[in-house]
Every structure is written in structure tokens, then in C-alpha cells.
Design an enzyme around this catalytic site. Structure first.
Site, short mmCIF file in Angstrom:
data_model
loop_
_atom_site.label_atom_id
_atom_site.label_comp_id
_atom_site.label_asym_id
_atom_site.label_seq_id
_atom_site.Cartn_x
_atom_site.Cartn_y
_atom_site.Cartn_z
CG HIS A 151 4.79 -1.73 -4.78
ND1 HIS A 151 5.56 -2.77 -4.28
CD2 HIS A 151 3.76 -1.57 -3.90
CE1 HIS A 151 5.02 -3.21 -3.16
NE2 HIS A 151 3.92 -2.49 -2.91
CG ASN A 153 -13.40 1.44 3.10
OD1 ASN A 153 -14.37 1.15 3.78
ND2 ASN A 153 -12.49 0.54 2.74
CG HIS A 169 -14.25 -4.68 -3.94
ND1 HIS A 169 -14.75 -5.95 -3.69
CD2 HIS A 169 -13.63 -4.29 -2.79
CE1 HIS A 169 -14.46 -6.30 -2.45
NE2 HIS A 169 -13.77 -5.32 -1.87
#
Length: 392
Positions: free
Chosen positions: A323, A77, A207
Site C-alpha cells: 500500500h 495479464n 510471480h
């Protein structure tokens, strides 16, 4: 079946997965609405947008160019929430007295948080969402999640062998792999998607984000603690394994299922059409999914997102996240982890009316009107072909 009296009276429900309670007020579904209405996402997007930072071949904000990728593309990122390189901070740990400095150190605690954040595109097509994709088209997304998770596991992780087997089955990404963080072993990987402007998404190109952090975040931390507690107190039983059995027996909150996964509106759901996707067998993380289960998981994701869009015939906004076992964990933490995925959508009555977590929900506890049983029934009726395909 749930006691019918609960369909008509206000009551509280317990969430064993995080140890919290919420208020359910089914009688409020008839109240009139004169508040804010959202603009439905009806605009047709182009398949390629030359101004999009995520489309193949385009330049991103900081100057790097994307490859001309065909399926998924992952990169670090450009505006990461956590970074590997930063000034060191050493929190004080010896505040044991009653002096002003000790009290201040006790009340004003901080800890450093480092890591690496990634962006992963689902498709090269700017106008394609998970709901538009087939299960086989979603599989490469799951495979990329798996590769990134496996590359960040600690050297002593209980799932290292499973990761090696999984990677031997998954083909490499022709557009290259992302390099894991190297400076330190990170603790957790949170995969999440914010879909739609209503959920704060800054770019409509399909995304998700993947944040790897040196600490165990609050939500997965609370769930892991609850699952570990349940495992200890119930002679090795697993919380979500037992919950899957309960929901399959009752049926009223089940939205969809296949051999590998159960999709339910959980008993404790906070958001109107909240969904939980749960592995039916004890899968601790992505790396333990077989090739068949990766396809089954893709089918579950496709079913959830398609039914969401069909519900109000709109590009349905949501936040979703996986998770699973931490990247660096003990044998017990790995054993008590159970792979699952949350979907939190805000829409309440229509494509333009959303739920707000404000007032009582901020000051007291979460509250909902439509019951999870009613929500599940509506989502069950929204299967079949994606509504907009018949409009093309």
C-alpha cells in the site's frame, strides 16, 4: 509490555489503520482440532517446467512466447480483471426523489472500472520463491515494481520529481518494459502476491500481479482515509510513524528490523502469523526509496518469507500486498500516505491446519486465538538459514 491479563481473557482490539475491531480469544489455543487439514507443500519442483506458462521461452495460454529472461519478466495479464477497452457506462447521478426509479437508483449503484493488469515473475527459476532468493536477488523485483509505478503516475503527481530521480538510478530491464495504460489516467496500483494453492495461486512459478485501476479500491481507500484523519487531528503527525515508535519502544510484537524497515505482527492482526512491514521514515511510495532502502526493503521481504517457511518447515502460503500513494492524488493524499506491505498467511497450528474466516468472522467480526505477541515470539525464533537448504 501488554497487560498480562490480556493473555488469558477474551478481548477486542482496534485497528486504527482501517477503523475496524477484532475479537481475540487466547484461551482457545488449547482446543482440539478434528477439521480439515491441508496437504503440505512438500513436492520438489523442477528448475524449468516445459508446461509452465511463466517459464522463460515457453508459450503462454493465448499464444505469445516469453523471452528467455534471466531475472524478472513483466507482461500484460492475458486474463485481466479490468480492461482499458469496454463499453461505456454512465451511472445515474440525479436520483433525489422517493419514486421507485429513484429508490432503485439509490440502492442499486454501479460505476465503471477500467485499467490494466500485469504479471511479474520474480525469477526465471520455476522452483524458486522469495524465501529462496537473496536480498540482492529480490532487489530487481522491487526495481521493476518501481519502474511500473513511476510510469503510471499522473502528470501533476506530487511524486513526479522523486520518480524521475528513482528511474535515473534503476537500470532498464534487458527483457523490455511494459507499456502503461494510455486511454486514461488511472487512480491506483495494487501490487500483490498469492503464494501457494491454499491462497488460490494457479501457477507455482514465483510471480506477483499488478493491477492498475481507475478507482481507489476499498482496503487502501479505508487506510488512506484513516491516515488522513489522523494527520488532520494530530497536528500533522503520521499514524504509521507514531505506530512504528510505539512498537519499537514496546518490542514484544517486533519480529525483525533494520535501519529502514520494521517488521511486526501488528496489534490488530487478524491472521495467525500476519505481518506488517513498515518504512521507518516517511516514504510515500516506491519511487521515494533510495538504492540503500530498496536493499533494506528486500532484506525485510526475505526475512518475512524465510521465517514463514522455517516456522512449520513447509512452503508457507500467504497473500501479500503493498500500500502506497495513489497514482493520481492530491497533495494531501500523497503527504498522508505511508509505504507499507501486508502479509496475510492462513496457517494456524502446523503445515496442515489453516485458519478459516467463516461463521462469526463473516457474520460479526474477525476473531483470532493465538495473540500477535505469541506469533511474533515464534517468528523471532525462526531466523537463520532457510530450513530446506540443510536438506539439499
Amino acid at each position: 509490555m501488554t497487560d498480562k491479563v490480556l493473555d488469558d481473557i477474551s478481548h477486542r482490539r482496534y485497528n486504527p489503520l482501517n477503523g475496524s475491531w477484532l475479537l481475540v480469544s487466547p484461551h482457545r489455543t488449547k482446543r482440539p482440532w478434528q477439521g480439515q487439514q491441508e496437504a503440505p507443500a512438500l513436492n520438489k519442483l523442477p528448475e524449468y517446467d516445459p508446461q509452465c506458462y511463466l517459464c522463460p521461452g515457453n508459450k503462454r495460454a493465448q499464444g505469445d512466447s516469453n523471452p528467455h529472461y534471466k531475472n524478472t519478466f513483466a507482461f500484460v495479464n492475458d486474463y485481466s480483471a479490468v480492461k482499458e477497452e469496454q463499453q461505456e457506462y454512465h451511472p445515474r447521478k440525479d436520483a433525489a426523489g422517493d419514486g421507485d426509479d429513484d429508490i432503485a437508483s439509490l440502492l442499486l449503484q454501479a460505476q465503471p472500472a477500467t485499467g490494466r493488469c500485469y504479471v511479474l515473475t520474480f525469477s526465471a527459476k520455476h522452483d524458486t520463491t522469495l524465501a529462496d532468493m537473496s536480498a540482492t536477488e529480490i532487489v530487481p523485483v522491487i526495481e521493476t515494481w518501481t519502474r511500473i509505478y513511476a510510469s503510471h503516475l499522473s502528470a501533476s503527481h506530487p511524486l513526479r520529481d522523486a520518480a524521475a530521480r528513482s528511474l535515473s538510478e534503476i537500470p532498464p530491464n534487458p527483457d523490455g518494459e511494459v507499456e502503461p495504460a494510455k486511454k486514461q489516467q488511472l487512480r491506483y496500483m495494487q501490487i500483490f502476491e498469492n503464494k501457494g494453492a491454499a491462497m488460490g495461486c494457479s501457477n507455482p512459478h514465483p510471480h506477483c500481479q499488478i493491477w492498475t485501476t481507475s478507482t481507489l479500491p476499498e482496503e487502501p481507500g479505508k487506510e488512506l482515509a484513516q491516515m488522513t484523519k489522523y494527520h488532520r487531528e494530530h497536528k500533522g503527525r503520521h499514524l504509521l510513524e507514531d505506530y512504528v515508535k510505539v512498537e519499537m519502544a514496546k518490542g514484544e510484537r517486533v519480529v525483525w528490523q533494520n535501519d529502514g524497515f520494521l517488521v511486526v505482527c501488528p496489534w490488530w492482526a487478524v491472521w495467525p502469523f500476519e505481518v506488517l512491514v513498515i518504512a521507518k521514515r516517511h516514504v510515500r511510495a516506491l519511487v521515494e526509496l533510495t538504492s540503500e532502502e530498496r536493499l533494506q526493503f528486500a532484506e525485510a521481504v526475505q526475512e518475512v518469507t524465510r521465517r514463514y517457511d522455517n516456522l512449520f518447515e513447509t512452503n508457507f502460503p500467504y497473500s501479500s500486498g503493498i500500500h502506497q500513494a495513489p497514482l493520481d492524488c492530491t497533495e494531501e493524499e500523497a503527504e498522508t500516505s505511508w509505504f507499507h506491505m501486508h502479509f496475510y498467511p492462513p496457517l494456524l497450528r502446523s503445515a496442515t491446519v489453516r485458519k478459516f474466516l467463516v461463521g462469526y468472522e463473516l457474520m460479526a467480526e474477525p476473531q483470532r486465538d493465538i495473540t500477535p505477541e505469541q506469533a511474533a515470539a515464534r517468528l523471532r525464533d525462526c531466523g537463520g538459514e532457510l530450513y530446506r537448504k540443510s536438506l539439499q
